[in-house]
Design an enzyme around this catalytic site. Structure first.
Site, PDB file in Angstrom:
ATOM      1  N   ASP A  14       0.957  -1.232  -0.069  1.00 24.24           N
ATOM      2  CA  ASP A  14      -0.081  -0.097  -0.089  1.00 24.24           C
ATOM      3  C   ASP A  14       0.913   1.251  -0.105  1.00 24.24           C
ATOM      4  O   ASP A  14       1.780   1.433   0.816  1.00 24.24           O
ATOM      5  CB  ASP A  14      -0.949  -0.059   1.170  1.00 24.24           C
ATOM      6  CG  ASP A  14      -1.678   1.134   1.438  1.00 24.24           C
ATOM      7  OD1 ASP A  14      -2.521   1.620   0.642  1.00 24.24           O
ATOM      8  OD2 ASP A  14      -1.314   1.916   2.224  1.00 24.24           O
ATOM      9  N   GLU A  46       0.990  -0.913  -5.113  1.00 27.42           N
ATOM     10  CA  GLU A  46       0.169   0.469  -5.487  1.00 27.42           C
ATOM     11  C   GLU A  46       1.158   1.595  -5.898  1.00 27.42           C
ATOM     12  O   GLU A  46       1.368   2.324  -5.022  1.00 27.42           O
ATOM     13  CB  GLU A  46      -0.740   0.807  -4.201  1.00 27.42           C
ATOM     14  CG  GLU A  46      -1.832   1.838  -4.478  1.00 27.42           C
ATOM     15  CD  GLU A  46      -2.194   2.606  -3.308  1.00 27.42           C
ATOM     16  OE1 GLU A  46      -3.099   3.254  -3.848  1.00 27.42           O
ATOM     17  OE2 GLU A  46      -1.677   2.663  -2.340  1.00 27.42           O
TER      18      GLU A  46
HETATM   19  C1  GLC Z   1      -4.159   3.421  -0.105  1.00 27.47           C
HETATM   20  C2  GLC Z   1      -5.418   2.778   0.104  1.00 27.47           C
HETATM   21  C3  GLC Z   1      -6.505   3.915  -0.017  1.00 27.47           C
HETATM   22  C4  GLC Z   1      -6.191   4.644   1.474  1.00 27.47           C
HETATM   23  C5  GLC Z   1      -5.000   4.936   1.529  1.00 27.47           C
HETATM   24  C6  GLC Z   1      -4.732   5.871   2.813  1.00 27.47           C
HETATM   25  O1  GLC Z   1      -4.007   4.442  -1.251  1.00 27.47           O
HETATM   26  O2  GLC Z   1      -5.723   2.245  -1.465  1.00 27.47           O
HETATM   27  O3  GLC Z   1      -7.833   3.277   0.240  1.00 27.47           O
HETATM   28  O4  GLC Z   1      -7.293   5.195   1.728  1.00 27.47           O
HETATM   29  O5  GLC Z   1      -3.890   4.455   1.149  1.00 27.47           O
HETATM   30  O6  GLC Z   1      -4.841   5.002   3.879  1.00 27.47           O
END
Ligand code: GLC
Length: 582
Positions: A245, A306
């Site tokens: 993430d 991500e």
């Molecule tokens: C990532 C997740 C998203 C979340 C963000 C902050 O980008 O995909 O859903 O809100 O992190 O936590």
């Protein structure tokens, strides 16, 4: 697309198109296979994940086994047969760890457990075991850049300036005579300053997202050790990998310099738009990713990233110079092509396909508006859903689906501010209504609440559920669901679709996106009419060295004849045709 808009807004996508597309450029797909991680599954040396279809599950909304209106892990287990039937090889579950849910799981309070709303560790073990029986691997979401402020690590860090865990997070003195101003001008992705004042110690801590999501200090080796141990612990429980993430914001400039402000523009939260050069994409990030990859390799696991990037060079860096960083960096620039534009898609595919890494395509997820209404024109949305499926599921690379795309779920955005569950929508309303719309309950049947739960679900079910649901679509041979299933079967069984090079065709056509997937003389051709007018397409295959006049239809979204002449393929408005040359 809100998120991309916010995270990329200040950056000009100044990209340079590779000189030519076609055979020459695509001669060398990435056939490298890491012996520890990825046993080749075919003659080309491809590993399982290169042929796999991944499916993202938002656990709160997928399947509810105990009728409390909230999805759970046993619910997911109960749907494995459905996923196998559909043709899914691996699931990635958005965070299912204990969490105060300020950001619906992306604020983890304990990395070694399961959120009681979703079940227990035993349920997780059962899911992994049941998945294994069906050849479906389970991946988790590793929220590694920040924790919840309720995490015991942060609680300790907060307790005093001298606590050994203090330096696990990022603390600074404020500015101004009384240190009453934040340490610099960095803004949070969810509005306001990225610094929160801690009255007890007088210092400020850094949070790129919500204040209750303090960023970890990855320059502290103990953070690295502890976070890597989290992954080992889960690998040993049978987890096949992680989606990483928010990796782009793992590190900030060590001198904490201000970001340059871009013009006088304000974003949806009323903050100045910044060029995020000091709070994003710092070079140390890549060292951590290499070491994290080593741990994954030792456990035969894969890492999906991500990886929001501004250009192809940034994306390339995530693969690593020696293909030794993120196994599958998702190409979010592909999701930024926000209209049915063959030239824009062609350009983006050329970049990614020519990058040297194995492409990873995604069209929608829990942060990005669903395909159905993002590309839909309000009249032909069903056709457009099939068209877009035909795109990302026939390209060379791995595809990551989002639950519900296969039945044509659309965004069901909140109508009133008091209904919003995503804190980001609360702060950003009405300009940014948050992401609830793309996170609504999976539609399983035409029964009440779409068969998701007897009790009212945590988010309202889309009112179209009586037609758009798994059960009804299973019995309709022309449904989006059956189209997806046929497409996935084709993708798993056709050698050219599995291993073939990507070859752009008819590159000047602004209505139709056409390409071949070519493998040792076998050519699958994909013709996607992105316009609202029927097209007669003459494919210029000879220019690419392929001598063929006709093709047999493998799949079409509009009932194409069994055989077609490559000199004139009739494709309906927003139609997709996939054939194999003869
Ligand atoms: C990532 C997740 C998203 C979340 C963000 C902050 O980008 O995909 O859903 O809100 O992190 O936590």
């Amino acid at each position: 697309m809100r998120k991309c808009w916010l995270r990329l807004a200040p950056v000009v996508l100044a990209l340079v198109l590779p000189a030519a597309s076609g055979w020459a450029q695509n001669q060398s797909p990435d056939h490298r296979v890491d012996p520890a991680v990825n046993k080749p599954v075919d003659d080309e040396g491809h590993a399982w994940w290169q042929h796999a279809v991944f499916y993202e599950i938002y656990p709160r909304s997928f399947a509810d086994s105990n009728n409390d209106g909230v999805g759970d892990i046993p619910g997911i287990t109960s749907k494995l047969d459905y996923l196998r039937w559909l043709g899914v090889d691996a699931i990635w579950i958005a965070p299912m760890f204990p969490s105060p849910e300020v950001d619906w799981g992306y604020d983890v309070s304990d990395y070694y457990n399961v959120n009681p709303d979703y079940g227990t560790l035993k349920d997780m073990d059962a899911l992994v075991a049941q998945g294994k029986q069906r050849d479906i691997r389970v991946l988790l979401d590793f929220v590694l850049t920040y924790t919840s402020d309720q995490n015991k690590w942060f609680q300790e860090a907060m307790s005093s300036r001298t606590n050994p865990k203090r330096d696990w997070y990022i603390w600074r003195e404020g500015k101004g005579a009384g240190a009453e101003q934040p340490p610099n001008n960095w803004t949070s992705n969810f509005g306001g300053s990225a610094w929160k004042h801690d009255a007890a110690s007088g210092e400020w801590y850094y949070h790129y997202f919500y204040p209750p999501q303090p960023n970890l200090n990855w320059r502290n080796p103990e953070v690295e050790k502890n976070m890597f141990d989290v992954t080992r612990w889960w690998y040993e429980r049978g987890i096949a990998g992680f989606r990483l993430d928010a990796v782009d914001v793992m590190f900030v400039d060590s001198r904490f310099q201000d970001n340059p402000v871009v013009g006088n523009e304000k974003n949806a939260f009323g903050d100045p738009v910044e060029h995020e050069i000091n709070d994003k994409n710092q070079p140390e990030l890549h060292g951590v990713l290499q070491r994290l990859r080593k741990v994954a390799d030792e456990h035969n696991a894969v890492l999906i990233g991500e990886t929001w990037t501004n250009d192809i060079d940034q994306l390339k860096r995530y693969y690593g110079k020696h293909s030794d960083e993120v196994t599958m960096p998702m190409d979010f620039m592909f999701t930024m092509v926000n209209k049915l534009s063959p030239p824009d898609f062609r350009k983006q595919i050329d970049w990614v396909d020519g990058s040297g890494g194995w492409p990873v395509y995604v069209l929608s997820n829990h942060d990005i508006q669903r395909v159905y209404d993002r590309y839909g024109d309000g009249v032909h949305n069903d056709q457009i859903a099939k068209l877009m499926a035909s795109l990302y599921l026939t390209l060379r690379g791995t595809a990551v689906m989002y639950y519900g795309e296969e039945i044509g779920m659309e965004n069901n955005d909140p109508k009133r501010p008091e209904d919003v569950k995503d804190s980001r929508g609360r702060v950003g309303w009405p300009k940014d209504k948050g992401r609830d719309g793309e996170r609504t309950p999976m539609q399983w049947s035409a029964e009440a609440n779409a068969g998701f739960a007897v009790t009212a679900p945590w988010l309202p079910v889309d009112e179209r559920y009586k037609t758009y649901n798994v059960s009804s679509e299973k019995s309709d041979s022309k449904s989006i669901l059956n189209y997806y299933r046929q497409l996935l079967t084709l993708r798993h069984t056709n050698k050219a679709l599995l291993d073939g090079k990507y070859v752009a065709l008819n590159e000047n056509d602004s209505n139709v996106l056409a390409y071949a997937r070519s493998y040792k003389g076998q050519n699958v051709v994909v013709v996607l009419n992105m316009s609202g007018v029927a097209q007669k397409v003459k494919l210029n295959l000879a220019a690419k060295g392929v001598e063929a006049r006709s093709a047999k239809t493998l799949l079409s979204s509009f009932g194409a004849p069994e055989r077609v002449s490559l000199n004139e393929i009739s494709v309906e408005a927003f139609g997709a045709w996939i054939g194999e040359t003869e």
